[in-house]
Design a protein around this motif. Structure first.
Motif, mmCIF file in Angstrom:
data_model
loop_
_atom_site.group_PDB
_atom_site.id
_atom_site.type_symbol
_atom_site.label_atom_id
_atom_site.label_comp_id
_atom_site.label_asym_id
_atom_site.label_seq_id
_atom_site.Cartn_x
_atom_site.Cartn_y
_atom_site.Cartn_z
ATOM 1 N N ASP A 211 0.995 -1.275 -0.034
ATOM 2 C CA ASP A 211 0.002 -0.004 0.151
ATOM 3 C C ASP A 211 1.009 1.505 0.088
ATOM 4 O O ASP A 211 1.976 1.404 0.798
ATOM 5 N N PRO A 212 0.793 2.188 -0.916
ATOM 6 C CA PRO A 212 1.455 3.452 -0.800
ATOM 7 C C PRO A 212 0.931 4.562 0.076
ATOM 8 O O PRO A 212 1.353 5.653 0.041
ATOM 9 N N GLY A 213 0.351 4.086 1.337
ATOM 10 C CA GLY A 213 0.100 4.892 2.353
ATOM 11 C C GLY A 213 -1.203 5.124 2.967
ATOM 12 O O GLY A 213 -1.502 5.149 4.119
ATOM 13 N N PRO A 214 -2.431 5.274 1.940
ATOM 14 C CA PRO A 214 -3.585 5.547 2.651
ATOM 15 C C PRO A 214 -4.224 4.254 3.426
ATOM 16 O O PRO A 214 -5.085 4.942 4.280
ATOM 17 N N GLY A 215 -3.791 3.055 3.468
ATOM 18 C CA GLY A 215 -4.169 1.774 4.217
ATOM 19 C C GLY A 215 -3.652 2.263 5.714
ATOM 20 O O GLY A 215 -4.168 1.554 6.582
ATOM 21 N N LEU A 216 -2.719 2.909 5.817
ATOM 22 C CA LEU A 216 -1.866 2.879 7.156
ATOM 23 C C LEU A 216 -2.837 3.542 8.337
ATOM 24 O O LEU A 216 -2.847 3.069 9.318
#
Length: 329
Positions: A211-216
Motif C-alpha cells: 500500500d502506498p500509504g492510505p491504508g496505514l
C-alpha cells in the motif's frame, strides 16, 4: 506638421503604454501567465496517494498563482489515460499532471504500445513526495510477523491473493519483487487505483497488498496489520517495522517519487515558476503532516534533480522488469 517637444513626448508615452498597441503587436498583447484557472490532472482515482498529494498542494498553488487550481481525475490503464491527456494538451502552462513514479518509470517497460512517450512527451516540473509502499495484511491471515507471513505464503502456494493499484503500478512491482525474492506464489488482482484495492483488502476480498500509504490509517484500529516496508531502509514514521531485506529478501525496493509534469514544449519560464511555487508549498506544515500520514516524505527538488531521480528509478525498475520477464498486454 511639427509638434512642440512636450506634446510629442506626451503622444509617445500614451501610444507606448502597455496594452495600447494590442492591435499592432501580438507579443505586446500577451497576458501575463496565468490569467485563467490551471488544470492539474491526476491519472489515478480519488482517494489514492496521487490524489491526496494533488489536493494537498493545490490550495498553496492557487494562493501563490492567484488562480484556481482544479483537480481533474483521469484514471485508467495504470495512469496511461491521464498521462496521455496531458501529453497531448496544449503546452501553454494551463495543464499539468500529478502522477506516481511508476507511471513514468515503469509503464514504458511493461506496455508494448503506449499512446505517448513519458520521456519525450512530458516535461518534469517538480518532485512532490517520496512515496513508500507498506506490506499490509488482512487480519484473517494468522501471521503476525513478517517472517511468519513469508512462511504462511510458502505453505499455501497460490492460495493467497494480493491487490494492487493496477498492472505495472509500483505496488504491483513491489509485490512481484517480494514474490521473486522469496520464491513465493500468490495471485495478483489488479484494480483501477490504490483506493479500490484498499477497499477490497479491508473487506478481506484479497489477503494482502503493498500500500502506498492510505491504508496505514487502518492499522491502529486493527482492521489491517502492518508487517514491513518495501524500502532500502526503515521508515522514520515506523521505526519498529522491518524492511523485507531484514527477513532475507534482498533487492525489494518499491520507493518512487510522485511529481508534477507538463506537456513537452511548455515555456521554461512557466516550468521554473511552477517548480518554485510547488517547492514553497511543500514547506507548509499541513502538507508535511498529510504526507507523513501516508508514511512518505516531502521531496522538494530542482527540475534537474527531479529528472535525474526519475532516470535512476527508471533504470532500477527497468532492470528488474526485464529480469523477471513481466509484461502487460
Amino acid at each position: 506638421m511639427r509638434f512642440p517637444h512636450r506634446i510629442a513626448r506626451a503622444l509617445c508615452a500614451a501610444l507606448c503604454a502597455p496594452g495600447l498597441l494590442a492591435g499592432v503587436s501580438a507579443p505586446a498583447a500577451a497576458q501575463p501567465w496565468p490569467d485563467k484557472p490551471i488544470r492539474l490532472v491526476v491519472n489515478f482515482p480519488a482517494g489514492g496517494a496521487a490524489d491526496t498529494l494533488a489536493r494537498g498542494i493545490s490550495p498553496g498553488l492557487s494562493e501563490a498563482l492567484k488562480r484556481p487550481v482544479v483537480i481533474d481525475n483521469r484514471p485508467g490503464a495504470n495512469g496511461i489515460v491521464g498521462g496521455d491527456a496531458v501529453a497531448k494538451a496544449p503546452a501553454d502552462g494551463y495543464t499539468f499532471l500529478l502522477t506516481s513514479g511508476g507511471a513514468v518509470a515503469i509503464d514504458p517497460f511493461l506496455y508494448k504500445k503506449m499512446p505517448y512517450d513519458p520521456i519525450k512527451d512530458l516535461t518534469p516540473v517538480a518532485s512532490v513526495a517520496l512515496v513508500r509502499v507498506y506490506l499490509l495484511v488482512h487480519p484473517s491471515v494468522p501471521a503476525k510477523t513478517l517472517e511468519a507471513f513469508i512462511a504462511y505464503v510458502r505453505e499455501h502456494p497460490g492460495r493467497l491473493s494480493y491487490g494492487s493499484a493496477g498492472n505495472g503500478s509500483t505496488p504491483h512491482i513491489a509485490a512481484e519483487m517480494f514474490k521473486r525474492a522469496g520464491k513465493l506464489d500468490a495471485v495478483h488482482v489488479p484494480y483501477k487505483g490504490a483506493a479500490p484495492a484498499l477497499s477490497d483488502l479491508l473487506a478481506g476480498q484479497v489477503q494482502f497488498m503493498f500500500d502506498p500509504g492510505p491504508g496505514l490509517q487502518h492499522v491502529a484500529s486493527g482492521k489491517l496489520r502492518l508487517l514491513a516496508v518495501a524500502s532500502a531502509k526503515r521508515a522514520a514514521q515506523y521505526p519498529d517495522v522491518p524492511t523485507l531485506a531484514e527477513a532475507g529478501l534482498q533487492d525489494v525496493d518499491g520507493d518512487s517519487t510522485f511529481g508534477v509534469y507538463a506537456p513537452a514544449g511548455t515555456p521554461p519560464a512557466i516550468v521554473e515558476r511552477m517548480n518554485r511555487e510547488i517547492n514553497r508549498t511543500l514547506a507548509g506544515a499541513q502538507l508535511q503532516e498529510n504526507v507523513n500520514k501516508l508514511g512518505g516524505a516531502v521531496a522538494p527538488l530542482s527540475i534537474q534533480a527531479f529528472a535525474e531521480r526519475q532516470n535512476v528509478d527508471r533504470a532500477r525498475y527497468g532492470r528488474f522488469i526485464r529480469q523477471a520477464g513481466i509484461t502487460v498486454d
